[in-house]
Design a protein around this motif. Sequence first.
Motif, PDB file in Angstrom:
ATOM      1  N   GLU A 282      46.450  23.659  44.934  1.00 30.30           N
ATOM      2  CA  GLU A 282      46.183  24.835  44.345  1.00 30.30           C
ATOM      3  C   GLU A 282      44.684  24.744  43.868  1.00 30.30           C
TER       4      GLU A 282
ATOM      5  N   HIS B 253      44.550  30.526  34.007  1.00 34.89           N
ATOM      6  CA  HIS B 253      45.306  29.382  34.638  1.00 34.89           C
ATOM      7  C   HIS B 253      44.755  29.785  36.174  1.00 34.89           C
ATOM      8  N   LYS B 254      45.278  30.978  36.507  1.00 31.17           N
ATOM      9  CA  LYS B 254      45.033  31.415  38.115  1.00 31.17           C
ATOM     10  C   LYS B 254      43.783  31.153  38.553  1.00 31.17           C
ATOM     11  N   TRP B 255      42.544  31.434  37.662  1.00 31.33           N
ATOM     12  CA  TRP B 255      41.382  31.215  37.981  1.00 31.33           C
ATOM     13  C   TRP B 255      40.721  29.848  38.194  1.00 31.33           C
TER      14      TRP B 255
ATOM     15  N   ASP C  14      53.581  39.047  35.160  1.00 35.54           N
ATOM     16  CA  ASP C  14      53.845  38.128  36.390  1.00 35.54           C
ATOM     17  C   ASP C  14      54.209  39.007  37.530  1.00 35.54           C
TER      18      ASP C  14
ATOM     19  N   SER D 214      43.200  38.519  41.024  1.00 36.70           N
ATOM     20  CA  SER D 214      43.107  36.859  41.251  1.00 36.70           C
ATOM     21  C   SER D 214      42.263  36.610  42.464  1.00 36.70           C
TER      22      SER D 214
ATOM     23  N   LYS E  23      55.170  34.565  45.969  1.00 34.76           N
ATOM     24  CA  LYS E  23      55.026  34.439  44.625  1.00 34.76           C
ATOM     25  C   LYS E  23      56.276  35.880  44.291  1.00 34.76           C
TER      26      LYS E  23
ATOM     27  N   SER F  47      47.740  32.522  31.120  1.00 38.55           N
ATOM     28  CA  SER F  47      48.342  32.708  32.320  1.00 38.55           C
ATOM     29  C   SER F  47      47.218  33.139  33.489  1.00 38.55           C
ATOM     30  N   HIS F  48      46.595  34.214  33.132  1.00 35.55           N
ATOM     31  CA  HIS F  48      45.335  34.623  33.930  1.00 35.55           C
ATOM     32  C   HIS F  48      44.261  33.652  34.049  1.00 35.55           C
TER      33      HIS F  48
ATOM     34  N   TYR G   8      45.149  34.841  46.292  1.00 33.91           N
ATOM     35  CA  TYR G   8      46.098  35.980  46.284  1.00 33.91           C
ATOM     36  C   TYR G   8      46.623  36.542  47.466  1.00 33.91           C
TER      37      TYR G   8
END
Length: 424
Positions: free
Chosen positions: A416, A118-120, A64, A182, A194, A115-116, A187
């Motif tokens: 988002e 999730h960002k994309w 993170d 990201s 963040k 999590s990665h 990003y």
Amino acid sequence: MRWIVLVLLFFGMIINFADKSIIGLAAVPIMEEFKLSYAEWGLVGSSYYWLYPVTGIFGAAWADRIGAKKVLGFLMLTWAVLQFGVLAITALPLLVLYRILLGAFEGPFSPVAYSHAHKWFPPKLRGFANSVVVSGATVGAMIVAPLLVALISILGWKAAFACLGAASIVWAMAFQFMTKESPAEVYDKAKKKKQEKLEKINIKEFLRVLGSPSALFTTLAYFSTYFLVVWLAVWLPIYLVEVVNMSPAQMGYGVAVIGIASTFIYIGVSALSDYLFKKNQNWRLSRVYVVASSMVIGALFLASIIVFQHPVWVVIAMCFAKGLTYAILPIGPTIMINELPERGGLMTSILTSSGNIAGIVAPLVTGFIVGLSGADKVFGYNLSILFMAALVLVFSILFSIFVKPDTSKREENEHESRLLQSSN
């Protein structure tokens, strides 16, 4: 770019779970070489998870802060070193030490990968994206089993482990050169913000979120399923050979069939969950009830093999048991991240690492039960299977009753989603 990231995370998970499962596929030659008892073999299986939950949390929190790309690359290179180090193992203590270190450095991969992804991906595709990542676990643990069995028989178990180390090096290079941290727009605009959130996290608020019914019972449901995950990796090959009376080759193909069929099942469940969420934005219906229902049915299929132990039925029942109970694995991280979006990696690591406590318990419990049964191994295996089915059944029901995701974050997720779509 998002699909390149997803494909590489899929292959990374294959390596991750191949590393875990190859120890089970090589159980017979390893136990013979080191003259291990069932209890000692349970110790080998359990040792992998001794540091796994702790390093999972710290590794995800580290990702993170500095970025998933750097952390994932570093983890893969450490796996390579450890897998090549297997060539030097000569006794049980070194085998246990290897498993402890491998588990420590593989612990962060799953939460960081979820999590990665999730960002994309936008919310309406996250169930599917996570199910693709999870399917890499099934491929690594089960579908490639015939290939791993062949490598073990041809090259020996130590050389087969080293081949996985070489695969880790190839993946680390591909991930570093072919992906970005990201989506560019999200990003660039959100990076500073963040970082400020990470520095100013409210510990009391964080602990309150962890103690909420949604986080607690999602974690417990994940825990119950992960008990089965570990059993499949460590004990299923031996179960199919010693109880169902399959040959090693038949066992390899049986494991592969279970892996392939179950993958389609839990991807289908995840797609259904995404479809319902896209249609009505109802977290309870689309996420909680779909997953809980799948887990209940999966537990019943699992329990059925105690009564019907014909090889064909065992394979069919395990396909549905694995596929339906695994529904919590891709959807659980989505629920946890929803509770505290700015700490996605940390929240997912709490889920996976807490669930992986089952990894410490499951091999020891199964080894103890089978060992106590003496010559009647069938009774011991059946008792362990019944225990797992009951565990999944109870926690899936509690999950359906108490998990009520915070829908106040819907607008944030939708915003988002628009950013993700515009940047891709």
